[in-house]
Design a protein around this motif. Structure first.
Motif, PDB file in Angstrom:
ATOM      1  N   UNK A   1      44.154 -13.226  -7.897  1.00 36.40           N
ATOM      2  CA  UNK A   1      43.133 -12.226  -8.523  1.00 36.40           C
ATOM      3  C   UNK A   1      43.535 -11.757  -9.689  1.00 36.40           C
ATOM      4  N   UNK A   2      44.734 -11.308 -10.064  1.00 29.93           N
ATOM      5  CA  UNK A   2      45.238 -11.021 -11.212  1.00 29.93           C
ATOM      6  C   UNK A   2      45.327 -11.924 -12.377  1.00 29.93           C
ATOM      7  N   UNK A   3      45.097 -13.315 -12.106  1.00 22.74           N
ATOM      8  CA  UNK A   3      45.258 -14.218 -13.267  1.00 22.74           C
ATOM      9  C   UNK A   3      43.907 -14.129 -14.032  1.00 22.74           C
ATOM     10  N   UNK A   4      44.118 -14.374 -15.430  1.00 28.07           N
ATOM     11  CA  UNK A   4      43.108 -14.292 -16.565  1.00 28.07           C
ATOM     12  C   UNK A   4      42.688 -15.654 -16.881  1.00 28.07           C
ATOM     13  N   UNK A   5      41.754 -16.098 -16.686  1.00 25.40           N
ATOM     14  CA  UNK A   5      41.477 -17.419 -17.070  1.00 25.40           C
ATOM     15  C   UNK A   5      40.884 -17.602 -18.729  1.00 25.40           C
TER      16      UNK A   5
END
Length: 102
Positions: free
Chosen positions: A94-98
Motif C-alpha cells: 500500500x505504501x508503494x508509489x507507482x
C-alpha cells in the motif's frame, strides 16, 4: 535508406516506427510463413511436442544478449501483454508509489 528493400513498403512510403504498425522485414515474413506452413502440416507434433524445446533453445541463445539466465526469460504475445505480466507478478504494498504527479 539501405534497409528499405528489406520491407514491403511501397515506393515513397516510409514509416518512422515500423514496429508500431507490425511491418515485418521481408526475411522475417518469409521465415514466419515457412514456420506457419510447417505447423499446419502437423500442428499437434509441433505445438505439443516441439515448441517447448524450441523455446528453451531460443532462451539459451538470447540470455547472454540481455545478461540473464535462460530460465529468467519468458516469451509474450506483445509489449502490452509483457508489461501486464511483469506488473501482475510483482508484490505490491500500500505504501508503494507507482506514478507520482507534480
Amino acid at each position: 535508406h539501405d534497409l528499405l528493400p528489406y520491407f514491403f513498403f511501397p515506393p515513397g512510403c516510409i514509416y518512422l516506427n515500423h514496429g508500431a504498425r507490425g511491418a515485418l522485414p521481408r526475411p522475417v515474413s518469409t521465415f514466419c510463413t515457412a514456420v506457419s506452413e510447417k505447423i499446419e502440416e502437423n500442428p499437434d507434433q509441433i505445438l505439443r511436442l516441439q515448441l517447448a524445446r524450441v523455446l528453451r533453445n531460443l532462451s539459451a541463445e538470447l540470455a547472454p544478449l540481455v545478461n540473464a539466465d535462460a530460465d529468467e526469460l519468458v516469451f509474450v504475445q506483445n509489449t502490452t501483454h509483457g508489461v501486464n505480466t511483469v506488473l501482475r507478478n510483482m508484490e505490491w504494498h500500500s505504501e508503494d508509489v507507482i506514478v507520482r504527479g507534480k
